[in-house]
Design a protein around this motif. Structure first.
Motif, short mmCIF file in Angstrom:
data_model
loop_
_atom_site.label_atom_id
_atom_site.label_comp_id
_atom_site.label_asym_id
_atom_site.label_seq_id
_atom_site.Cartn_x
_atom_site.Cartn_y
_atom_site.Cartn_z
N THR A 188 48.22 46.20 42.17
CA THR A 188 49.13 45.07 42.29
C THR A 188 48.38 43.77 42.03
O THR A 188 47.16 43.77 41.79
CB THR A 188 49.78 45.03 43.69
N VAL A 189 49.11 42.68 42.06
CA VAL A 189 48.54 41.33 42.09
C VAL A 189 49.00 40.69 43.40
O VAL A 189 50.08 41.00 43.90
CB VAL A 189 48.99 40.48 40.88
N PHE A 212 46.44 40.54 33.23
CA PHE A 212 45.74 40.53 34.51
C PHE A 212 44.66 41.60 34.55
O PHE A 212 44.88 42.76 34.20
CB PHE A 212 46.73 40.78 35.66
N ARG A 213 43.47 41.18 34.98
CA ARG A 213 42.36 42.09 35.26
C ARG A 213 41.40 41.34 36.18
O ARG A 213 41.02 40.20 35.91
CB ARG A 213 41.63 42.51 33.98
N THR A 214 41.03 41.97 37.27
CA THR A 214 40.13 41.34 38.23
C THR A 214 38.75 41.12 37.60
O THR A 214 38.22 42.02 36.95
CB THR A 214 39.99 42.22 39.48
N PRO A 215 38.15 39.94 37.78
CA PRO A 215 36.81 39.70 37.22
C PRO A 215 35.81 40.75 37.70
O PRO A 215 35.77 41.08 38.89
CB PRO A 215 36.46 38.31 37.77
N LEU A 256 42.71 46.27 39.02
CA LEU A 256 43.38 45.30 39.89
C LEU A 256 43.33 45.81 41.33
O LEU A 256 43.07 47.00 41.57
CB LEU A 256 44.84 45.09 39.46
N PRO A 257 43.59 44.95 42.32
CA PRO A 257 43.55 45.40 43.72
C PRO A 257 44.57 46.49 44.01
O PRO A 257 45.65 46.53 43.42
CB PRO A 257 43.89 44.12 44.50
#
Length: 529
Positions: free
Chosen positions: A152-153, A236-239, A249-250
């Motif tokens: 998710t975001v 979206f992609r977490t650093p 992603l989380p």
């Protein structure tokens, strides 16, 4: 303490909660197959016009454009923008329609680009990131990402809100203390801009250090929507994340606990009210550091006006932890300590998805609204809390007033203030003042009620939460055009410095570069210098 507990979790319950949210709506599916539906242009006199024009959240403002363009691709947005420039039409954009001010529904706008058909949510292997079109609603994003990949975001609590404005303004929600803001996971953005010749073109800007358009990506990490161009897609992609899509992603908790703690206004004296709000503030001031064990919990203290009958504390937290119950109960006891009034506690447990997809309560006929918001580095003082009580308990006020204190901090505050356009990175609360009413003839009175509340709380800083040791400025997703009015904003601090602080000069440079002719503008956008 009275406690009522109920549990959700059946497949039927999940399906019911998720009703209406599709992972890949037909227009997006058609695009994925190479079949993009043509744009649809709706004008006054068309039976569809009223419904499309009146999709805004705040009934004080209704759009009256000459044309509403329902688009399905960036190329179609380019076509709309080129026409608007050629015909000298003011152009604006709508995603979910939840802007609180008249920034989209201003009668000066003659062409409205409606992104509501652009709702595709897919994994893009070329970008190694999740692509989300700007017309998707948060609930659709949560459902698609979770059911498809288990991720998710950390977005907001209202599943009906469109991602276009929510993300561009910064975006926060129940998982933000644990995982940061939505924009902390934003890898790239697709934006239709107007170049120095006034011609529309589409740019994909990423956070990559070598990207020549990186500043355009940065501007959409809190600079707000509709002021630099028209966003058509986010990635979206977490650093630092790598590997399979499910690791990019989380992951939300498997189960969540949602609790509503209620105190009746009929028994809330000023002393009890003040003690409760001060307790709440002191607790969060002590529990908002990065790594705090309460980062798994989000809460919002919802101080409704007395006409509603109660004030409420909403709690959302990871229900899978061994200490969930203890952390939960200790928090409620700390907030209620010394109040002298036992609240009602209503606990719901269910899957993360069904809690996330619960519809936002409706204001019904109370569709006219005035609001503003900001950030607090420290809790409200006793005199500020008493000012809240004075307005909220006013027996002559019949609007649905609300002071909303949302938990902030923890992971949010691990990011440098200049890393994203939203600079507030050491606050403990997100603050929102709101007032809703039904009767148009009461507009002046109800707007002034909200203004009076705001002035009484922030009188020492010119009527607004001007950044200082206790406050940390405004929030573009909670806009208030009063900030531009010297009669309302007597602080002497420009509105853009209240919202963006030291990030304003860089945002101004982005405006100068990507929208030199000010094609994309509204009451709270920057003007090219």
């Amino acid at each position: 303490m009275v406690s009522r507990r109920r549990f959700l979790g059946s497949a039927t319950a999940v399906a019911g909660a998720a009703a209406g949210f599709a992972a890949l709506p037909q227009p997006a599916a058609a695009q994925a197959a190479g079949r993009v539906a043509p744009e649809v242009v709706v004008r006054p006199g068309d039976a569809r016009y009223a419904e499309l024009a009146e999709r805004g959240y705040n009934n004080r403002f209704v759009a009256t454009p000459d044309e509403i363009w329902l688009v399905h691709s960036a190329a179609q947005v380019e076509k709309a923008v080129n026409q608007a420039v050629a015909n000298n039409q003011r152009v604006t954009v709508r995603s979910g329609g939840h802007c609180f001010e008249g920034l989209v529904d201003d009668p000066q706008f003659r062409l409205l680009v409606d992104l509501s058909e652009m709702r595709g949510i897919t994994f893009d292997p070329r970008m190694n990131a999740f692509a989300v079109e700007a017309g998707a609603r948060l609930g659709e994003v949560y459902k698609a990402l979770y059911e498809g990949w288990g991720v998710t975001v950390p977005g907001g609590v209202c599943p009906e809100v469109g991602v276009g404005g929510h993300v561009s303004g910064g975006g926060y929600g129940p998982l933000s203390r644990r995982y940061g803001l939505v924009v902390d996971h934003l890898y790239a953005v697709e934006v239709v801009v107007a170049d120095r010749r006034g011609r529309a073109r589409t740019i994909v800007a990423t956070r990559n250090a070598g990207d020549p358009n990186r500043d355009l990506w940065w501007a959409h990490t809190g600079g707000g929507g509709g002021g630099f161009g028209i966003v058509t897609r986010f990635w979206f992609r977490t650093p630092g994340a790598s590997g399979r899509p499910s690791a990019l992603l989380p992951k939300p908790p498997a189960r969540m606990r949602k609790t509503i703690v209620s105190w009746p206004w009929s028994e809330l004296t000023e002393a009890r009210f003040t003690r409760l709000v001060l307790n709440h503030g002191a607790w969060h001031a002590a529990k908002s550091d990065p790594g705090d064990e309460y980062s798994v919990m989000h809460s919002s203290l919802q101080l409704h006006s007395s006409i509603t009958g109660t004030i409420e504390l909403e709690i959302r937290m990871d229900a899978t932890l061994p200490r969930t119950s203890q952390l939960h109960d200790d928090y409620i006891r700390a907030v209620n300590a010394g109040v002298g009034l036992e609240p009602t506690v209503d606990i719901t447990e269910g899957s993360w998805l069904e809690i996330a997809l619960e519809p936002t309560p409706s204001y019904g006929d109370y569709g006219r609204q005035k609001s503003m918001g900001g950030h607090l580095r420290k809790p409200l003082t006793e005199s500020q809390v008493r000012a809240l009580y004075s307005s909220l308990s006013d027996p002559a006020h019949y609007g649905a007033g609300l002071v909303y204190l949302a938990a902030y901090g923890c992971r949010i505050n691990t990011v440098a203030s200049s890393a994203t356009a939203i600079p507030q990175r050491d606050s403990v609360f997100k603050l929102w003042y709101s007032n809703n009413w039904a009767d148009p003839t009461q507009d002046e009175y109800e707007v002034e009620w909200l203004r009076t509340l705001r002035r009484n709380v922030h009188g020492a800083t010119g009527g607004f939460p001007v950044p200082d040791g206790r406050q940390d400025g405004g929030y573009i997703n909670y806009p208030d055009v009063d900030m531009l009015d010297p009669a309302q904003n007597t602080s002497g601090v420009p509105w853009y410095s209240i919202i963006w602080k030291d990030n304003y000069p860089r945002l101004q440079r982005v405006k100068n570069t990507y929208d030199p002719h000010n094609v994309f503008r509204h009451a709270m956008s920057l003007t090219p210098s």
